[in-house]
Design a protein around this motif. Sequence first.
Motif, mmCIF file in Angstrom:
data_model
loop_
_atom_site.group_PDB
_atom_site.id
_atom_site.type_symbol
_atom_site.label_atom_id
_atom_site.label_comp_id
_atom_site.label_asym_id
_atom_site.label_seq_id
_atom_site.Cartn_x
_atom_site.Cartn_y
_atom_site.Cartn_z
ATOM 1 N N SER A 119 0.818 -1.212 0.000
ATOM 2 C CA SER A 119 0.000 0.000 0.000
ATOM 3 C C SER A 119 0.849 1.259 0.000
ATOM 4 N N LYS A 120 2.128 1.133 0.385
ATOM 5 C CA LYS A 120 3.030 2.278 0.457
ATOM 6 C C LYS A 120 3.959 2.377 -0.745
ATOM 7 N N CYS A 121 3.825 1.447 -1.689
ATOM 8 C CA CYS A 121 4.655 1.474 -2.895
ATOM 9 C C CYS A 121 4.134 2.518 -3.879
ATOM 10 N N HIS A 122 5.016 3.073 -4.673
ATOM 11 C CA HIS A 122 4.617 4.001 -5.728
ATOM 12 C C HIS A 122 3.650 3.278 -6.669
ATOM 13 N N PRO A 123 2.556 3.900 -7.046
ATOM 14 C CA PRO A 123 1.565 3.209 -7.888
ATOM 15 C C PRO A 123 2.113 2.728 -9.224
ATOM 16 N N ASN A 124 3.176 3.363 -9.730
ATOM 17 C CA ASN A 124 3.750 2.955 -11.015
ATOM 18 C C ASN A 124 4.959 2.033 -10.869
ATOM 19 N N SER A 125 5.251 1.632 -9.639
ATOM 20 C CA SER A 125 6.398 0.738 -9.440
ATOM 21 C C SER A 125 6.033 -0.683 -9.849
ATOM 22 N N LYS A 126 7.016 -1.406 -10.310
ATOM 23 C CA LYS A 126 6.817 -2.800 -10.692
ATOM 24 C C LYS A 126 7.522 -3.733 -9.718
ATOM 25 N N SER A 127 8.717 -3.374 -9.305
ATOM 26 C CA SER A 127 9.482 -4.191 -8.366
ATOM 27 C C SER A 127 8.835 -4.150 -6.986
ATOM 28 N N LEU A 128 8.994 -5.229 -6.231
ATOM 29 C CA LEU A 128 8.431 -5.262 -4.879
ATOM 30 C C LEU A 128 9.273 -4.461 -3.894
ATOM 31 N N LEU A 129 10.592 -4.595 -3.997
ATOM 32 C CA LEU A 129 11.492 -3.926 -3.062
ATOM 33 C C LEU A 129 12.170 -2.758 -3.764
ATOM 34 N N ASN A 130 11.801 -1.552 -3.348
ATOM 35 C CA ASN A 130 12.278 -0.339 -3.999
ATOM 36 C C ASN A 130 12.969 0.594 -3.019
ATOM 37 N N LEU A 131 13.595 1.634 -3.570
ATOM 38 C CA LEU A 131 14.302 2.605 -2.744
ATOM 39 C C LEU A 131 13.310 3.400 -1.901
ATOM 40 N N TYR A 132 13.804 3.902 -0.764
ATOM 41 C CA TYR A 132 12.969 4.712 0.118
ATOM 42 C C TYR A 132 12.642 6.058 -0.530
ATOM 43 N N SER A 133 11.472 6.577 -0.226
ATOM 44 C CA SER A 133 11.125 7.938 -0.610
ATOM 45 C C SER A 133 11.821 8.899 0.349
ATOM 46 N N ARG A 134 12.545 9.866 -0.176
ATOM 47 C CA ARG A 134 13.259 10.809 0.686
ATOM 48 C C ARG A 134 12.298 11.608 1.552
ATOM 49 N N ASP A 135 11.157 11.982 0.975
ATOM 50 C CA ASP A 135 10.168 12.753 1.745
ATOM 51 C C ASP A 135 9.666 11.963 2.945
ATOM 52 N N ALA A 136 9.353 10.694 2.724
ATOM 53 C CA ALA A 136 8.843 9.861 3.815
ATOM 54 C C ALA A 136 9.914 9.606 4.865
ATOM 55 N N LEU A 137 11.180 9.534 4.424
ATOM 56 C CA LEU A 137 12.277 9.317 5.366
ATOM 57 C C LEU A 137 12.520 10.549 6.233
ATOM 58 N N ARG A 138 12.472 11.711 5.612
ATOM 59 C CA ARG A 138 12.834 12.939 6.313
ATOM 60 C C ARG A 138 11.700 13.494 7.176
ATOM 61 N N GLY A 139 10.462 13.280 6.729
ATOM 62 C CA GLY A 139 9.332 13.830 7.466
ATOM 63 C C GLY A 139 8.566 12.754 8.207
ATOM 64 N N ASN A 140 7.382 13.091 8.620
ATOM 65 C CA ASN A 140 6.506 12.123 9.265
ATOM 66 C C ASN A 140 5.917 11.230 8.172
ATOM 67 N N PRO A 141 6.272 9.939 8.158
ATOM 68 C CA PRO A 141 5.817 9.067 7.073
ATOM 69 C C PRO A 141 4.296 8.969 6.975
ATOM 70 N N ASN A 142 3.604 9.218 8.085
ATOM 71 C CA ASN A 142 2.145 9.150 8.069
ATOM 72 C C ASN A 142 1.524 10.261 7.214
ATOM 73 N N HIS A 143 2.341 11.275 6.899
ATOM 74 C CA HIS A 143 1.864 12.372 6.067
ATOM 75 C C HIS A 143 2.066 12.096 4.578
ATOM 76 N N PHE A 144 2.696 10.970 4.271
ATOM 77 C CA PHE A 144 3.010 10.648 2.876
ATOM 78 C C PHE A 144 2.418 9.289 2.507
ATOM 79 N N PRO A 145 1.591 9.244 1.476
ATOM 80 C CA PRO A 145 1.000 7.958 1.070
ATOM 81 C C PRO A 145 2.020 7.009 0.443
ATOM 82 N N VAL A 146 3.099 7.567 -0.121
ATOM 83 C CA VAL A 146 4.114 6.746 -0.779
ATOM 84 C C VAL A 146 5.390 6.738 0.061
ATOM 85 N N TRP A 147 5.820 5.541 0.461
ATOM 86 C CA TRP A 147 7.055 5.399 1.229
ATOM 87 C C TRP A 147 8.205 4.886 0.370
#
Length: 198
Positions: A119-147
């Motif tokens: 549910s936290k993967c980028h909607p256009n991602s294909k791979s299961l294991l992807n790089l972290y979103s910088r925004d979600a890492l730096r801020g409150n992840p609950n404020h970001f739908p994509v991790w």
Amino acid sequence: MGCLVQLSHYPIILNTELSKINEFLSTKNNVVALRIKVWYALAIHFVSRGIQFQQHLSKDSIKFVNGEEGREYLTITHETHQKNYQGGIEDSSEEAEDKRMYSTDSDSCPVKAVKLHLSKCHPNSKSLLNLYSRDALRGNPNHFPVWYTKTPVKVKAFTAFMPDFCKNTGVKRYTAHSLRSTAITAMSDAGLTDRNIM
């Protein structure tokens, strides 16, 4: 005892260490910890040596099934070539339905973790294991739908997963082979024959 002898030089993860891992998995639920949870759950439940299996996992690889007794489980929807216990690549692929990861009632339920991860993967991602979103890492992840971004984890980066996992969970440093040894030992202790385990 063939397969167990072959893995004897890879130490199994001790019960005390497994308890630390379970505690970590049940209490942490942030951007970094969630990807660790998913990686660990798939690695130990599907008895994978790691890179050969994980680099081919896509979001479409995951299938959720309601079992006959109403207990949900997860399978891998495609066949995957795996290293055998002697270190080579087997000619035949394992069947997708051969292995299952069941849901539990615990806070560290692996099926629940995979669902959250998806549910936290980028909607256009294909791979299961992807790089972290910088925004979600730096801020409150609950404020970001994509991790997790749509950029897959590089093959070389998978080698760092186990050391990072050990560091984050506070256990001594094991290799990914120890996950395999631990899973195989658990199956042997449960009464499965070497033939069934292989």
